[in-house]
Design an enzyme around this catalytic site. Structure first.
Site, PDB file in Angstrom:
ATOM      1  N   ASP A  45       0.683  -1.104  -0.079  1.00  0.00           N
ATOM      2  CA  ASP A  45       0.068  -0.071  -0.066  1.00  0.00           C
ATOM      3  C   ASP A  45       0.641   1.199  -0.039  1.00  0.00           C
ATOM      4  O   ASP A  45       1.991   1.301   0.312  1.00  0.00           O
ATOM      5  CB  ASP A  45      -0.782   0.020   1.186  1.00  0.00           C
ATOM      6  CG  ASP A  45      -2.252  -0.924   1.129  1.00  0.00           C
ATOM      7  OD1 ASP A  45      -2.001  -1.751   0.271  1.00  0.00           O
ATOM      8  OD2 ASP A  45      -2.737  -0.982   2.000  1.00  0.00           O
ATOM      9  N   HIS A 189       3.783  -2.434   3.095  1.00  0.00           N
ATOM     10  CA  HIS A 189       3.815  -0.977   2.669  1.00  0.00           C
ATOM     11  C   HIS A 189       5.197  -0.827   1.945  1.00  0.00           C
ATOM     12  O   HIS A 189       6.219  -0.987   2.564  1.00  0.00           O
ATOM     13  CB  HIS A 189       3.740  -0.091   3.799  1.00  0.00           C
ATOM     14  CG  HIS A 189       2.350  -0.176   4.542  1.00  0.00           C
ATOM     15  ND1 HIS A 189       2.174  -1.009   5.463  1.00  0.00           N
ATOM     16  CD2 HIS A 189       1.084   0.565   4.498  1.00  0.00           C
ATOM     17  CE1 HIS A 189       0.772  -0.851   5.737  1.00  0.00           C
ATOM     18  NE2 HIS A 189       0.079   0.043   5.120  1.00  0.00           N
TER      19      HIS A 189
END
Length: 490
Positions: A45, A189
Site C-alpha cells: 500500500d 507497505h
C-alpha cells in the site's frame, strides 16, 4: 439533545461501524482470505515511492514473484514510470484513493471522485483500467458497497505493523513467518510518507520480504497476484458448493456457529449494551428478553382501527427485543418458522407486564400506543398489533440494513435467506393502541388475544379454552410466518 444522539448513533452505526464490522467479520462484498493450495499474495500500500518501490520490484523480479500494489493516486501521478514498470513486469495495480484519507470522514461523492481520479491516472499510464480497490486502513462506509461498480474491494488476512520503523526487520520477519501459509493475503507497505508512518520503515519491509521469499520457495509456495488468488478461491468455492448440493447439506450444518460468528455476536451484544445506556432503556418482564422506553412519536400520522389517531409528538411506549434471546432462538431452531413462533410466544408472555407497567410509570396515562419495528409482516395481528409501512427515508433504510444484518447472524440460513428473499424482507411498524395493551393486564380473562374469539367460542370452560388457544397459535403462525417473513422486534 436526544435527536443529536440518535443522529450520531445512526451515523456511526450504519455509515461506518456496521459496514466495517460486516466486511471484516463476514467478508461481505470484500476479498480478504484465499483458498489456494500453494499461493500467497503479497500486497503493498501507499506507493509508489521513488526509493523503495523500485528496490521492491527488483527483489520480486529476482525471485519470480508477483505482487499487488494499491497505489495512492497523487503518488502515481508523480511517478508514472514506476507505475508503468509495475504493470510491465506483470504485477497487479489497484486503487488506494487519490489521497490517503479515511472513507469514514469523506462524503460518498468525495470517495467516488477519489476512486475515479486514481483509476484514470492508472489507465492513462498503463492503458488498462484497474479492477481492485483497497480503502485506506481497510475502512469502508456503507455507500462503498454500491458505488464501486466493477471494482472488487480487497482487504487482507494478515498485517504486521510494518509502517513503524521501531518494529525492526527481525521482528517483522518473525511475525510474517508465523503467518506464512497458502491462502494468506499479506498487507505490507512500500512507502512511508503517509500520515502515521515512518519514512524509512520500508527498509525493514524489504529485508523481511527477502527472507520470506526465500522461506516460501523452500516450502514450495508461490507468490501470486491478487487476481490469481481470487480466481483460485472462486473455483474452490464453486467446487465446495457443488459438493454440498450433491451431499444434501443438512439444516444443522447451516445452523452451526463458527468462531467468527461467535465473535461478531459478542461484539453485537456489547454494542447493544451501549445502546441501552445511551437511550436509557428499562428492562421489562421476568425473562429479561425485553426493554422499553417512553418517547415522543416522530413518524407520520396514523389512523388506527378503533378510529383514534397517532400523531407526531404523541407519547409512545417503544419496545426493544433483547438480542440475546433472538440469538438463542436462532441457534436452536432449524427453520425461520420456529424462530418466529418463539418470538411471538415471548411477546405474548411479556405483554401483561407491559400493560401493568404502563399503568404505574410516570406519564403512563399520556402514552397513546405500544410501538416497535419488525420484519414480521404478519402474525402480530393475533396479539392486537396493527402494521404500518415505515416512512421512506434514512431511518427506514438504515433499519432495513440493520435487521438484514441481524438475520444473517442469527437465522439458520441467514445469508441464503437475505439473498433469496431480499425484496420481501422489509421492516414495518407494529402499533398496539393503548386500550388494547391495557386489556392484557387482566389476568382473569380467559382469552385476551385478538383473533382467538372464534377458538374460545368452541369451548365453555377455562381449561378447554386454553387447550383450544394453543393449537390456534400454531395455525396462525404457520401461515403468515413463512420462510420469507422472519425477523425480530427491536
Amino acid at each position: 439533545m436526544e435527536i443529536i444522539l440518535w443522529i450520531g448513533f445512526y451515523f456511526l452505526t450504519f455509515y461506518a461501524f456496521l459496514p466495517a464490522l460486516i466486511s471484516r467479520i463476514f467478508g461481505y462484498r470484500v476479498f480478504m482470505n484465499g483458498k489456494s493450495s500453494d499461493g500467497i499474495s503479497l500486497t503493498f500500500d501507499d506507493g509508489p515511492d521513488p526509493e523503495y518501490t523500485p528496490k521492491l520490484l527488483d527483489l520480486l523480479k529476482q525471485h519470480g514473484a508477483k505482487g499487488t500494489f494499491f497505489v495512492v493516486g497523487e503518488n502515481a501521478e508523480k511517478y508514472p514510470d514506476i507505475v508503468a514498470r509495475i504493470h510491465e513486469e506483470g504485477h497487479i495495480l489497484g486503487i488506494h484513493n487519490y489521497v490517503h484519507h479515511m472513507n469514514w470522514f469523506m462524503r460518498p461523492g468525495t470517495v467516488k471522485r477519489q476512486i475515479r481520479q486514481t483509476s484514470d491516472v492508472i489507465e492513462r499510464i498503463t492503458g488498462k483500467k484497474p479492477m481492485y480497490y483497497r480503502p485506506p486502513w481497510g475502512i469502508v462506509n456503507v455507500f462503498d458497497y454500491a458505488r464501486l461498480g466493477h471494482l472488487q474491494i480487497v482487504l487482507w488476512t494478515s498485517l504486521f505493523g510494518d509502517w513503524k520503523k521501531r518494529i525492526g526487520a527481525d521482528r517483522l520477519y518473525r511475525r510474517m513467518k508465523r503467518k506464512l501459509k497458502p491462502g494468506q493475503v499479506f498487507l505490507l507497505h512500500d512507502c512511508g510518507s503517509t500520515f502515521g508512518a515512518d519514512r524509512d520503515a520500508p527498509e525493514n519491509t524489504l529485508a523481511a520480504v527477502e527472507r520470506i521469499l526465500n522461506d516460501g520457495e523452500k516450502l514450495g509456495y508461490r507468490f501470486i497476484g491478487i487476481d490469481e488468488m481470487i480466481e483460485v478461491t472462486e473455483r474452490a468455492a464453486k467446487k465446495r458448493k457443488a459438493g454440498r448440493a450433491a451431499e444434501g447439506a443438512s439444516a444443522e450444518r447451516k445452523a452451526s456457529v463458527g468462531p467468527l460468528k461467535k465473535l461478531v455476536i459478542g461484539l453485537w451484544m456489547l454494542w447493544e449494551k451501549l445502546f441501552h445506556v445511551v437511550f436509557r432503556l428499562r428492562p421489562i418482564g421476568s425473562a429479561g428478553f425485553f426493554n422499553y422506553r417512553i418517547r415522543k412519536y416522530s413518524g407520520y400520522e396514523l389512523k388506527l382501527q378503533n378510529g383514534r389517531e397517532l400523531k407526531p409528538g404523541d407519547l409512545i411506549m417503544e419496545i426493544h427485543f433483547e438480542n440475546r434471546m433472538l440469538v438463542e432462538a436462532g441457534m436452536k431452531s432449524k427453520t425461520s418458522l420456529q424462530v418466529a413462533i418463539r418470538i411471538i410466544r415471548e411477546i405474548e408472555k411479556v405483554l401483561p407486564d407491559m400493560a401493568r407497567e404502563l399503568a404505574v410509570i410516570p406519564k403512563g396515562d399520556e402514552v397513546k400506543a405500544l410501538y416497535g419495528v419488525s420484519m414480521i409482516h404478519r402474525g402480530g395481528e393475533s396479539l392486537g398489533f396493527e402494521m404500518f409501512d415505515l416512512p421512506k427515508g434514512l431511518f427506514a433504510w438504515s433499519t432495513n440494513l440493520y435487521l438484514r444484518f441481524m438475520i444473517r447472524v442469527v437465522h439458520p440460513a441467514g445469508n441464503e435467506r437475505v439473498r433469496e428473499h431480499s425484496e420481501s424482507l422489509n421492516p414495518r411498524m407494529l402499533i398496539m393502541e393503548r386500550d388494547t395493551l391495557l386489556r392484557w393486564a387482566d389476568e382473569s380473562k380467559k382469552v385476551r388475544r385478538v383473533g382467538r374469539e372464534r377458538a374460545a367460542a368452541k369451548t365453555s370452560d377455562t381449561s378447554a379454552g386454553k387447550r383450544a388457544a394453543e393449537p390456534e397459535l400454531s395455525e396462525n403462525v404457520s401461515g403468515p410466518f413463512d420462510e420469507t417473513t422472519v425477523g425480530k422486534l427491536v
